[in-house]
Motif scaffolding. Sequence first.
Motif, PDB file in Angstrom:
ATOM      1  N   MET A  36       0.895  -0.992   0.011  1.00 40.75           N
ATOM      2  CA  MET A  36      -0.026  -0.068  -0.065  1.00 40.75           C
ATOM      3  C   MET A  36       0.985   1.303  -0.134  1.00 40.75           C
ATOM      4  SD  MET A  36      -2.924   0.667   2.725  1.00 40.75           S
ATOM      5  CE  MET A  36      -4.411   0.217   1.753  1.00 40.75           C
ATOM      6  N   ASN A  37       0.637   2.178  -0.783  1.00 35.20           N
ATOM      7  CA  ASN A  37       1.336   3.574  -0.749  1.00 35.20           C
ATOM      8  C   ASN A  37       0.396   4.562  -0.202  1.00 35.20           C
ATOM      9  OD1 ASN A  37      -0.360   4.526  -2.771  1.00 35.20           O
ATOM     10  ND2 ASN A  37       0.924   3.801  -4.376  1.00 35.20           N
ATOM     11  N   TRP A  38       1.027   5.789   0.023  1.00 34.22           N
ATOM     12  CA  TRP A  38       0.230   6.742   0.735  1.00 34.22           C
ATOM     13  C   TRP A  38      -0.930   7.134  -0.005  1.00 34.22           C
ATOM     14  CZ3 TRP A  38      -0.552   7.626   5.318  1.00 34.22           C
ATOM     15  CH2 TRP A  38      -1.008   8.711   6.048  1.00 34.22           C
ATOM     16  N   ALA A  39      -0.830   7.263  -1.502  1.00 35.28           N
ATOM     17  CA  ALA A  39      -1.998   7.731  -2.035  1.00 35.28           C
ATOM     18  C   ALA A  39      -3.308   6.809  -2.107  1.00 35.28           C
ATOM     19  CB  ALA A  39      -1.552   7.752  -3.402  1.00 35.28           C
ATOM     20  N   SER A  40      -2.815   5.288  -2.038  1.00 36.45           N
ATOM     21  CA  SER A  40      -3.896   4.526  -2.001  1.00 36.45           C
ATOM     22  C   SER A  40      -4.594   4.527  -0.637  1.00 36.45           C
ATOM     23  CB  SER A  40      -3.457   3.142  -2.254  1.00 36.45           C
ATOM     24  OG  SER A  40      -2.587   2.658  -1.488  1.00 36.45           O
ATOM     25  N   THR A  41      -3.744   4.879   0.564  1.00 37.03           N
ATOM     26  CA  THR A  41      -3.983   4.885   1.878  1.00 37.03           C
ATOM     27  C   THR A  41      -5.099   6.166   2.099  1.00 37.03           C
ATOM     28  OG1 THR A  41      -2.200   4.012   2.738  1.00 37.03           O
ATOM     29  CG2 THR A  41      -3.478   5.123   4.360  1.00 37.03           C
ATOM     30  N   ILE A  42      -4.869   7.296   1.556  1.00 38.89           N
ATOM     31  CA  ILE A  42      -5.673   8.496   1.683  1.00 38.89           C
ATOM     32  C   ILE A  42      -6.917   8.151   0.792  1.00 38.89           C
ATOM     33  CG2 ILE A  42      -4.109   9.901   2.665  1.00 38.89           C
ATOM     34  CD1 ILE A  42      -3.791  11.446   0.014  1.00 38.89           C
ATOM     35  N   ASN A  43      -7.195   7.570   0.138  1.00 33.54           N
ATOM     36  CA  ASN A  43      -8.027   7.348  -0.977  1.00 33.54           C
ATOM     37  C   ASN A  43      -8.878   6.178  -0.709  1.00 33.54           C
ATOM     38  OD1 ASN A  43      -7.679   9.607  -2.655  1.00 33.54           O
ATOM     39  ND2 ASN A  43      -6.163   8.481  -3.618  1.00 33.54           N
ATOM     40  N   ASN A  44      -8.492   5.473   0.335  1.00 35.47           N
ATOM     41  CA  ASN A  44      -9.305   4.240   0.895  1.00 35.47           C
ATOM     42  C   ASN A  44     -10.605   4.619   1.707  1.00 35.47           C
ATOM     43  OD1 ASN A  44     -10.238   2.106   2.336  1.00 35.47           O
ATOM     44  ND2 ASN A  44      -8.327   0.862   1.759  1.00 35.47           N
ATOM     45  N   PRO A  45     -11.807   4.358   1.416  1.00 35.06           N
ATOM     46  CA  PRO A  45     -12.904   5.135   2.256  1.00 35.06           C
ATOM     47  C   PRO A  45     -12.982   4.452   3.422  1.00 35.06           C
ATOM     48  CG  PRO A  45     -13.592   3.431   0.331  1.00 35.06           C
ATOM     49  CD  PRO A  45     -12.088   3.745   0.159  1.00 35.06           C
ATOM     50  N   PHE A  46     -12.360   3.175   3.890  1.00 36.18           N
ATOM     51  CA  PHE A  46     -12.412   2.493   5.071  1.00 36.18           C
ATOM     52  C   PHE A  46     -11.239   3.326   6.046  1.00 36.18           C
ATOM     53  CE2 PHE A  46     -13.669  -1.047   2.426  1.00 36.18           C
ATOM     54  CZ  PHE A  46     -14.789  -1.047   3.204  1.00 36.18           C
ATOM     55  N   LEU A  47     -10.203   4.063   5.551  1.00 35.47           N
ATOM     56  CA  LEU A  47      -9.343   4.746   6.274  1.00 35.47           C
ATOM     57  C   LEU A  47      -9.802   6.111   6.525  1.00 35.47           C
ATOM     58  CD1 LEU A  47      -6.275   3.115   4.952  1.00 35.47           C
ATOM     59  CD2 LEU A  47      -7.602   2.303   7.162  1.00 35.47           C
ATOM     60  N   LYS A  48     -10.798   6.793   5.935  1.00 37.05           N
ATOM     61  CA  LYS A  48     -11.324   8.175   5.946  1.00 37.05           C
ATOM     62  C   LYS A  48     -11.681   8.230   7.297  1.00 37.05           C
ATOM     63  CE  LYS A  48     -11.804   8.974   1.145  1.00 37.05           C
ATOM     64  NZ  LYS A  48     -10.876   9.868   1.006  1.00 37.05           N
ATOM     65  N   ASN A  49     -11.581   9.660   7.967  1.00 38.36           N
ATOM     66  CA  ASN A  49     -12.239  10.218   9.165  1.00 38.36           C
ATOM     67  C   ASN A  49     -11.966   9.243  10.315  1.00 38.36           C
ATOM     68  OD1 ASN A  49     -13.228  12.330   7.701  1.00 38.36           O
ATOM     69  ND2 ASN A  49     -14.936  11.085   7.037  1.00 38.36           N
ATOM     70  N   LEU A  50     -10.949   8.833  10.391  1.00 41.19           N
ATOM     71  CA  LEU A  50     -10.450   7.749  11.588  1.00 41.19           C
ATOM     72  C   LEU A  50     -10.123   8.956  12.739  1.00 41.19           C
ATOM     73  CD1 LEU A  50      -7.864   5.320  10.011  1.00 41.19           C
ATOM     74  CD2 LEU A  50     -10.279   5.023  10.798  1.00 41.19           C
ATOM     75  N   PRO A  51     -10.482   8.273  13.979  1.00 41.97           N
ATOM     76  CA  PRO A  51     -10.211   9.129  15.325  1.00 41.97           C
ATOM     77  C   PRO A  51      -8.732   8.878  15.738  1.00 41.97           C
ATOM     78  CG  PRO A  51     -11.398   7.222  15.917  1.00 41.97           C
ATOM     79  CD  PRO A  51     -11.290   7.193  14.393  1.00 41.97           C
ATOM     80  N   PHE A  52      -7.876   8.413  14.976  1.00 38.25           N
ATOM     81  CA  PHE A  52      -6.644   8.428  15.407  1.00 38.25           C
ATOM     82  C   PHE A  52      -5.793   8.301  14.198  1.00 38.25           C
ATOM     83  CE2 PHE A  52      -8.828   4.110  15.049  1.00 38.25           C
ATOM     84  CZ  PHE A  52      -8.038   3.564  13.671  1.00 38.25           C
TER      85      PHE A  52
END
Length: 67
Positions: free
Chosen positions: A1-17
């Motif tokens: 996984m790279n940073w671009a795919s991480t920030i575009n992953n809907p499961f990883l958006k708006n995490l409280p951590f």
Amino acid sequence: MNWASTINNPFLKNLPFKIELDKWGKILMSPASNNHGSLQFETGVKIRDAKKGKGKVITECSIQTSL
């Protein structure tokens, strides 16, 4: 996984951590704080007391999932 795919992953958006990626693309999560552990314990005590000792309270319970 790279940073671009991480920030575009809907499961990883708006995490409280916070999360980070290591050099192999593995997600690293911030460790739980002492306050987090204290809140878990207090919540467990309230559940145990409400159940009048019936059942078991487990915090940080591990689970096994398929890969």
